[in-house]
Design a protein around this motif. Structure first.
Motif, PDB file in Angstrom:
ATOM      1  N   VAL A 201      38.666  42.307  51.495  1.00  4.98           N
ATOM      2  CA  VAL A 201      38.390  42.317  50.063  1.00  4.98           C
ATOM      3  C   VAL A 201      37.197  43.218  49.755  1.00  4.98           C
ATOM      4  O   VAL A 201      37.227  44.011  48.796  1.00  4.98           O
ATOM      5  N   CYS A 205      37.696  46.430  47.414  1.00  7.45           N
ATOM      6  CA  CYS A 205      36.957  46.480  46.144  1.00  7.45           C
ATOM      7  C   CYS A 205      36.014  47.675  46.105  1.00  7.45           C
ATOM      8  O   CYS A 205      35.888  48.344  45.067  1.00  7.45           O
ATOM      9  N   PRO A 212      45.316  43.467  45.548  1.00  7.71           N
ATOM     10  CA  PRO A 212      44.856  42.094  45.721  1.00  7.71           C
ATOM     11  C   PRO A 212      45.192  41.559  47.108  1.00  7.71           C
ATOM     12  O   PRO A 212      46.177  41.964  47.729  1.00  7.71           O
ATOM     13  N   ASP A 250      38.261  37.901  42.818  1.00 10.77           N
ATOM     14  CA  ASP A 250      38.928  38.709  43.841  1.00 10.77           C
ATOM     15  C   ASP A 250      39.313  37.882  45.068  1.00 10.77           C
ATOM     16  O   ASP A 250      40.068  38.355  45.910  1.00 10.77           O
TER      17      ASP A 250
END
Length: 337
Positions: A201, A205, A212, A250
């Motif tokens: 993640v 990001c 996702p 997230d």
């Protein structure tokens, strides 16, 4: 992200393959791909190899001559840590916690336990429910008193240093997708000690990849699992110098496939093992990757991924199958001649 700023030793076979699962896709009606992190090398491979590149790099930078970690009896992390130590000429000591209560000889002596010892690691066994972090510190102090410079690795290698392995894995995945001209709509994988999901993640990001990540829990309840991942992702981002790139939303984990507890096989996990083996020639383990795959399969059947291209990150662990032979009914596979 300039990961070369951090100590690292090259242990993994990278990049790992990114492949379509055509037969499983046909059965489930979803465009499924697999990121083969069971092919990282280092004692049959698995997700811990990526983490250990950075953890062992840090250990060597600190002058360690011994590494120590802890986990369940059939810990994949312990087996790969023992293998990395063997590769680098370091001693390895493992603390194994009985989280299942199984008295089965295969579970306690075969599978990963056998490989731990083949790689030269020494092991200690503890009943379930111990404070394993405290036990590890006590063991490390004993080893230090004996003259060793001990580098302690928390369970699963899930620290900001270890999570760098999956920041790197996220960059690798996006690069492969770009080169192949394919769009990835979602990544699904088994999540436990949180380092794999936190690293993925954070990396995705930081790149603004727009992909996702869904973690399928193998142990903790959902609020605890998501908070663990979020906390580690924030610490990892800070370690990288990009604090604030990960938002709480997230982090998503589905913990509906744990079953009766960590390390305990489930019917849906056993079905996933058979489907991956019989349709794709890919092996999963009952404790971890099978529960992640069980979530993938069930959610696909329920239409959760309609119209998406989903990548299942295979975290490895098939070496543990030898410790779980009792969980499979072999009688319907024999043919009388």
């Amino acid at each position: 992200m300039h990961l070369s700023r951090f100590p690292r030793v090259r242990l993994a076979h990278l990049p790992t393959p990114l492949e379509p699962m055509e037969r499983l896709s046909g059965v489930l009606g979803v465009d499924l791909w697999i990121k083969r992190d069971d092919c990282t090398g280092l004692s049959t491979g698995g997700n811990k190899t990526r983490k250990l590149e950075f953890l062992m790099g840090e250990a060597l930078a600190q002058g360690a001559d011994m590494v120590m970690t802890q986990g369940a009896t059939q810990t994949n992390h312990g087996r790969q840590t023992a293998a990395a130590a063997a590769r680098l000429g370091l001693k390895c000591h493992l603390l194994l916690e009985d989280r299942t209560g199984y008295n089965n000889a295969s579970y306690n002596h075969n599978g990963n336990v056998l490989l731990d010892h083949l790689h030269g690691a020494t092991t200690e066994k503890f009943p379930g429910g111990h404070d394993m972090a405290a036990e590890m510190e006590r063991a490390a102090e004993r080893k230090r008193a004996g003259g060793h410079n001990v580098y302690v690795i928390p369970g699963g290698g899930s620290t900001p240093t270890g999570a760098l392995g999956y920041v790197n894995g996220a960059m690798e995945l996006v690069s492969q997708a770009n080169d192949a001209g394919i769009r990835i709509d979602r990544v699904v994988h088994a999540t436990g000690s949180s380092g794999t999901q936190a690293g993925l993640v954070t990396g995705l990001c930081a790149m603004n990849a727009g992909i996702p990540v869904l973690g399928i829990g193998t142990r903790a309840p959902q609020p605890k699992q998501e908070q663990m991942v979020y906390d580690l992702a924030c610490r990892t981002a800070g370690h990288l110098g990009c604090a604030g790139v990960v938002r709480r939303e997230d982090i998503v984990a589905d913990t509906g496939y744990v079953g009766d507890g960590y390390g305990l096989p489930t019917d849906s996990g056993t079905e996933a093992i058979r489907m991956f083996a019989e349709l794709e020639g890919i092996l999963l383990d009952p404790c971890y990757s099978a529960k992640g795959a069980a979530g993938l399969i069930d959610l696909a059947r329920k239409g959760a991924f309609a119209g998406e291209r989903v990548v299942f990150l295979h975290t490895g662990g098939a070496a543990a199958l030898g410790g779980y032979d009792f969980a499979f009914d072999h009688t319907d596979r024999w043919v009388s001649l």
